[in-house]
Design an enzyme around this catalytic site. Structure first.
Site, PDB file in Angstrom:
ATOM      1  CE1 TYR A 254      -1.652   0.886  -2.808  1.00 19.49           C
ATOM      2  CE2 TYR A 254      -1.792   3.427  -2.796  1.00 19.49           C
ATOM      3  CZ  TYR A 254      -2.520   2.291  -2.339  1.00 19.49           C
ATOM      4  OH  TYR A 254      -3.505   2.412  -1.665  1.00 19.49           O
ATOM      5  CG  HIS A 255      -1.989   6.009  -5.706  1.00 18.79           C
ATOM      6  ND1 HIS A 255      -0.901   6.536  -5.115  1.00 18.79           N
ATOM      7  CD2 HIS A 255      -3.160   6.386  -4.596  1.00 18.79           C
ATOM      8  CE1 HIS A 255      -1.093   7.159  -3.703  1.00 18.79           C
ATOM      9  NE2 HIS A 255      -2.170   7.092  -3.600  1.00 18.79           N
TER      10      HIS A 255
ATOM     11  NE  ARG B 225      -0.325   1.508   4.483  1.00 15.78           N
ATOM     12  CZ  ARG B 225       0.810   2.450   4.872  1.00 15.78           C
ATOM     13  NH1 ARG B 225       1.224   3.132   3.945  1.00 15.78           N
ATOM     14  NH2 ARG B 225       1.165   2.447   6.028  1.00 15.78           N
TER      15      ARG B 225
ATOM     16  CB  SER C 137       2.552   6.197  -6.867  1.00 14.19           C
ATOM     17  OG  SER C 137       1.401   5.325  -6.309  1.00 14.19           O
TER      18      SER C 137
ATOM     19  CE  LYS D 211      -5.206  -0.059  -2.823  1.00 15.71           C
ATOM     20  NZ  LYS D 211      -5.655  -1.264  -2.201  1.00 15.71           N
TER      21      LYS D 211
ATOM     22  CB  THR E 156      -6.426   4.689  -2.707  1.00 13.26           C
ATOM     23  OG1 THR E 156      -5.830   5.797  -2.383  1.00 13.26           O
ATOM     24  CG2 THR E 156      -6.039   4.473  -4.167  1.00 13.26           C
TER      25      THR E 156
ATOM     26  CG  ASN F 295      -0.749   8.229  11.623  1.00 15.18           C
ATOM     27  OD1 ASN F 295      -1.591   8.960  12.295  1.00 15.18           O
ATOM     28  ND2 ASN F 295      -1.014   7.200  10.936  1.00 15.18           N
TER      29      ASN F 295
HETATM   30  P1  NAD Z   1      -0.515  -2.489   5.813  1.00 12.99           P
HETATM   31  O1  NAD Z   1       0.790  -2.688   5.054  1.00 12.99           O
HETATM   32  O2  NAD Z   1      -0.458  -2.264   7.109  1.00 12.99           O
HETATM   33  O3  NAD Z   1      -1.439  -3.926   5.837  1.00 12.99           O
HETATM   34  C1  NAD Z   1      -1.615  -4.813   4.703  1.00 12.99           C
HETATM   35  C2  NAD Z   1      -1.647  -6.208   5.043  1.00 12.99           C
HETATM   36  O4  NAD Z   1      -1.799  -6.863   3.972  1.00 12.99           O
HETATM   37  C3  NAD Z   1      -0.249  -6.813   5.477  1.00 12.99           C
HETATM   38  O5  NAD Z   1      -0.404  -7.158   6.814  1.00 12.99           O
HETATM   39  C4  NAD Z   1       0.202  -7.584   4.549  1.00 12.99           C
HETATM   40  O6  NAD Z   1       1.067  -8.637   5.253  1.00 12.99           O
HETATM   41  C5  NAD Z   1      -0.817  -7.890   4.050  1.00 12.99           C
HETATM   42  N1  NAD Z   1      -0.591  -8.459   2.483  1.00 12.99           N
HETATM   43  C6  NAD Z   1      -0.225  -7.821   1.548  1.00 12.99           C
HETATM   44  N2  NAD Z   1      -0.323  -8.345   0.337  1.00 12.99           N
HETATM   45  C7  NAD Z   1      -0.802  -9.742   0.404  1.00 12.99           C
HETATM   46  C8  NAD Z   1      -1.053 -10.873   0.104  1.00 12.99           C
HETATM   47  N3  NAD Z   1      -0.510 -11.125  -1.296  1.00 12.99           N
HETATM   48  N4  NAD Z   1      -1.535 -12.027   0.426  1.00 12.99           N
HETATM   49  C9  NAD Z   1      -2.336 -11.943   1.845  1.00 12.99           C
HETATM   50  N5  NAD Z   1      -1.643 -10.656   2.609  1.00 12.99           N
HETATM   51  C10 NAD Z   1      -1.145  -9.732   2.037  1.00 12.99           C
HETATM   52  O7  NAD Z   1      -1.407  -1.740   5.150  1.00 12.99           O
HETATM   53  P2  NAD Z   1      -2.804  -0.737   5.674  1.00 12.99           P
HETATM   54  O8  NAD Z   1      -2.105   0.512   5.847  1.00 12.99           O
HETATM   55  O9  NAD Z   1      -3.423  -1.440   6.560  1.00 12.99           O
HETATM   56  O10 NAD Z   1      -3.711  -0.655   4.262  1.00 12.99           O
HETATM   57  C11 NAD Z   1      -4.691  -1.618   4.115  1.00 12.99           C
HETATM   58  C12 NAD Z   1      -5.468  -1.504   2.751  1.00 12.99           C
HETATM   59  O11 NAD Z   1      -5.949  -0.085   2.905  1.00 12.99           O
HETATM   60  C13 NAD Z   1      -4.596  -1.350   1.624  1.00 12.99           C
HETATM   61  O12 NAD Z   1      -5.026  -1.779   0.461  1.00 12.99           O
HETATM   62  C14 NAD Z   1      -4.340   0.094   1.263  1.00 12.99           C
HETATM   63  O13 NAD Z   1      -4.142   0.448  -0.102  1.00 12.99           O
HETATM   64  C15 NAD Z   1      -5.665   0.554   1.672  1.00 12.99           C
HETATM   65  N6  NAD Z   1      -5.624   2.303   2.303  1.00 12.99           N
HETATM   66  C16 NAD Z   1      -4.681   2.310   3.249  1.00 12.99           C
HETATM   67  C17 NAD Z   1      -4.733   3.820   3.901  1.00 12.99           C
HETATM   68  C18 NAD Z   1      -3.607   4.273   4.851  1.00 12.99           C
HETATM   69  O14 NAD Z   1      -3.782   5.322   5.080  1.00 12.99           O
HETATM   70  N7  NAD Z   1      -3.110   3.350   5.417  1.00 12.99           N
HETATM   71  C19 NAD Z   1      -5.458   4.748   2.815  1.00 12.99           C
HETATM   72  C20 NAD Z   1      -6.207   4.478   1.818  1.00 12.99           C
HETATM   73  C21 NAD Z   1      -6.326   2.898   1.684  1.00 12.99           C
HETATM   74  N1  USQ Z   2       3.546  14.360   2.274  1.00 18.19           N
HETATM   75  C1  USQ Z   2       4.188  15.300   2.853  1.00 18.19           C
HETATM   76  N2  USQ Z   2       5.219  15.137   3.599  1.00 18.19           N
HETATM   77  C2  USQ Z   2       5.288  13.879   4.088  1.00 18.19           C
HETATM   78  C3  USQ Z   2       4.453  12.819   3.806  1.00 18.19           C
HETATM   79  C4  USQ Z   2       3.534  13.045   2.728  1.00 18.19           C
HETATM   80  O1  USQ Z   2       4.035  16.336   2.489  1.00 18.19           O
HETATM   81  O2  USQ Z   2       6.117  13.685   5.006  1.00 18.19           O
HETATM   82  C5  USQ Z   2       2.591  14.622   1.303  1.00 18.19           C
HETATM   83  C6  USQ Z   2       2.630  13.727  -0.059  1.00 18.19           C
HETATM   84  O3  USQ Z   2       3.509  14.388  -0.961  1.00 18.19           O
HETATM   85  C7  USQ Z   2       1.185  13.719  -0.641  1.00 18.19           C
HETATM   86  C8  USQ Z   2       0.426  13.761   0.948  1.00 18.19           C
HETATM   87  O4  USQ Z   2       1.327  14.200   1.748  1.00 18.19           O
HETATM   88  O5  USQ Z   2       1.011  14.792  -1.475  1.00 18.19           O
HETATM   89  C9  USQ Z   2       0.034  12.346   1.304  1.00 18.19           C
HETATM   90  O6  USQ Z   2       0.955  11.505   0.961  1.00 18.19           O
HETATM   91  P1  USQ Z   2       0.877  10.098   2.031  1.00 18.19           P
HETATM   92  O7  USQ Z   2       2.413   9.434   2.119  1.00 18.19           O
HETATM   93  O8  USQ Z   2       0.415  10.606   3.523  1.00 18.19           O
HETATM   94  O9  USQ Z   2      -0.177   9.163   1.540  1.00 18.19           O
HETATM   95  P2  USQ Z   2      -0.212   8.481   0.012  1.00 18.19           P
HETATM   96  O10 USQ Z   2       1.154   8.410  -0.440  1.00 18.19           O
HETATM   97  O11 USQ Z   2      -1.232   9.083  -0.822  1.00 18.19           O
HETATM   98  O12 USQ Z   2      -0.563   7.112   0.474  1.00 18.19           O
HETATM   99  C10 USQ Z   2      -1.555   6.714   1.582  1.00 18.19           C
HETATM  100  C11 USQ Z   2      -1.585   5.399   2.099  1.00 18.19           C
HETATM  101  C12 USQ Z   2      -2.079   4.697   0.633  1.00 18.19           C
HETATM  102  C13 USQ Z   2      -3.482   5.135   0.540  1.00 18.19           C
HETATM  103  C14 USQ Z   2      -3.533   6.717   0.352  1.00 18.19           C
HETATM  104  C15 USQ Z   2      -4.933   7.388   0.117  1.00 18.19           C
HETATM  105  O13 USQ Z   2       0.078   4.633   1.997  1.00 18.19           O
HETATM  106  O14 USQ Z   2      -2.164   3.332   0.889  1.00 18.19           O
HETATM  107  O15 USQ Z   2      -4.141   4.842  -0.806  1.00 18.19           O
HETATM  108  O16 USQ Z   2      -2.803   7.323   1.394  1.00 18.19           O
HETATM  109  S1  USQ Z   2      -5.078   8.604  -0.864  1.00 18.19           S
HETATM  110  O17 USQ Z   2      -3.857   9.857  -0.552  1.00 18.19           O
HETATM  111  O18 USQ Z   2      -6.244   9.466  -0.734  1.00 18.19           O
HETATM  112  O19 USQ Z   2      -4.544   8.344  -2.168  1.00 18.19           O
END
Ligand code: NAD
Ligand code: USQ
Length: 384
Positions: free
Chosen positions: A181-182, A100, A179, A185, A144, A240
């Site tokens: 990653y994005h 993610r 990115s 999704k 996302t 965070n």
């Molecule tokens: P995380 O990395 O903390 O947790 C993801 C978990 O999935 C991990 O425990 C990992 O081991 C497991 N995993 C990954 N690939 C796997 C696979 N192929 N098979 C089985 N398990 C697998 O991430 P998170 O922050 O909890 O995010 C969870 C979901 O929410 C993600 O899909 C992420 O894109 C989405 N999301 C997160 C945020 C955020 O701010 N954390 C924001 C928007 C969306």
């Molecule tokens: N950013 C800063 N300083 C930092 C970290 C980030 O300015 O120290 C900026 C980044 O450039 C970006 C924004 O803050 O413009 C968000 O970055 P982020 O790292 O907080 O979040 P992002 O990379 O977008 O990814 C996170 C999660 C991802 C989820 C996404 C939701 O890791 O799994 O999909 O948030 S969203 O942003 O709505 O796409």
């Protein structure tokens, strides 16, 4: 109702699994533990000391009498997935199990490939497993907000009605992810939409914004249930990270001008949104999209809020505008709809001084675990 939480050892998944278990759902966790492996590979650790998944689940059972089934394996392995689903017989699948981090996916070709194969193949396997044996099961998939990018028009929830040359249709909202990653999704969303249209599966894509916070009612019950809280330049996310930086006296790392605006939500709302989606399933053949965030902030504004909260606690907090390692708009229009979850009854925990205080205090409590070398961003989106 039986709910399999895929990615249940992660930040959102762990909080959600316990929340659902506490509310009487029969919960299973499927996780490959690959995230713990990626942390090791990068040489980073969560701020909080997280216990082994087996210890976490044992503690949960000892405290509440509720048991959660555990399936350790990878959903890109179809045989394992098939066997797990046969054994657990889920009514709903909550899919958090992906790579993610945007920076992780931009390290190099290898990490882009790992991200897209892990995410796209995992989700594709799920869709085929559902088609084969569980066509009625409801897939609740974490997408996302970043799928949409930052268009100069309002962002709708998944679909937009367009009039073109005198004709009208409601079509998937255009995607401009920022990115590799994005992008994964977006690929997932297309594949899930296809599976709903062609095979009649039912799915909800939760286009989640950036999650903040660490405490939920359940993970706060005991030290062994503590959730992960990432602060490093790869997996740490904006708010965070800022709170942890403030707690250890590191200048807040705003990238570029800081006008980048995103949707945000408290982790206590993540767990509730997932429950609302499960409790109100999509229809057969329906690909439903909810924008899952509660408020919009620019990263510059967030930094100012953390500085103010930190100052009130006696911390000296500075804000640094670093050269932006990412390629993204730093000043832009952003207005996204988020009414569908509110209509289902979500009562948001809006960002408040007390949340910032609690997060700052959490960070202060575990500050000796912070590796200062892991704070500055090292991954660049630029070609050279
Ligand atoms: P995380 O990395 O903390 O947790 C993801 C978990 O999935 C991990 O425990 C990992 O081991 C497991 N995993 C990954 N690939 C796997 C696979 N192929 N098979 C089985 N398990 C697998 O991430 P998170 O922050 O909890 O995010 C969870 C979901 O929410 C993600 O899909 C992420 O894109 C989405 N999301 C997160 C945020 C955020 O701010 N954390 C924001 C928007 C969306
Ligand atoms: N950013 C800063 N300083 C930092 C970290 C980030 O300015 O120290 C900026 C980044 O450039 C970006 C924004 O803050 O413009 C968000 O970055 P982020 O790292 O907080 O979040 P992002 O990379 O977008 O990814 C996170 C999660 C991802 C989820 C996404 C939701 O890791 O799994 O999909 O948030 S969203 O942003 O709505 O796409």
């Amino acid at each position: 109702m039986k709910v399999l939480v895929i990615g249940g050892d992660g930040y959102c998944g762990w909080a959600t699994a316990l929340y659902l278990s506490n509310r009487g759902y029969e919960v299973g966790i499927l996780d490959s533990l690959v995230r713990r492996h990626w942390d090791n590979e990068l040489g980073v650790e969560t701020l909080t000391p997280i216990a082994l998944i087996q210890q976490r689940l044992q503690r949960w059972q000892d405290l509440t009498g509720k048991s959660i089934d555990l399936f350790i394996g990878d959903i890109t392995n179809y045989e394992f997935l098939h066997k797990t689903l046969q054994q657990f017989q889920p009514n709903a699948l909550v899919h958090f199990g992906e790579q993610r981090s945007a920076p992780f996916s931009m390290i190099d070709r290898e990490h882009a490939v790992v991200t897209q194969v892990n995410n796209v193949v995992g989700t594709l396997n799920l869709l085929y497993a559902m088609r084969e044996d569980f066509p009625d099961c409801h897939l609740v998939k974490l997408g996302t907000m970043g799928e949409y990018g930052t268009p100069n028009i309002d962002i709708e929830e998944g679909y937009i009605t367009i009039e073109h040359n005198g004709r009208k249709d409601t079509l998937p909202y255009p995607k401009q992810p920022g990115s590799m990653y994005h992008l994964s999704k977006v690929h997932d969303s297309h594949n899930i939409h296809f599976a709903c249209r062609i095979w009649g599966l039912r799915a909800t894509d939760l286009n989640q914004g950036v999650v903040y916070g660490v405490l939920t009612e359940e993970t706060g019950m005991d030290e062994l249930l503590i959730n992960r809280l990432d602060y490093d330049g790869v997996f740490g996310t904006a708010l965070n990270r800022f709170c942890i930086q403030a707690a250890i006296g590191h200048p807040l790392t705003v990238y570029g001008k800081g006008g980048q605006t995103r949707g945000f939500l408290d982790i206590r709302d993540t767990v509730r949104c997932v429950e609302l989606a499960i409790a109100n399933p999509a229809e057969a053949g329906e690909f439903r999209v909810f924008n899952q965030f509660t408020e919009q902030f620019s990263v510059g504004d967030l930094a100012l809020m953390v500085k103010k909260a930190g100052n009130a606690m006696g911390l000296n907090v500075e804000i640094n505008h670093l050269d932006n390692p990412r390629v993204e708009k730093e000043e832009h229009y952003f207005n996204a709809k988020n009414t569908k979850l509110l209509d289902l009854g979500l009562q948001p925990h809006l960002l408040s001084d007390s949340l910032l205080d609690s997060l700052l205090n959490f960070a202060i409590k575990y500050q000796t675990r912070v590796d200062h070398k892991q704070i500055l961003p090292k991954v660049s989106w630029h070609r050279n």
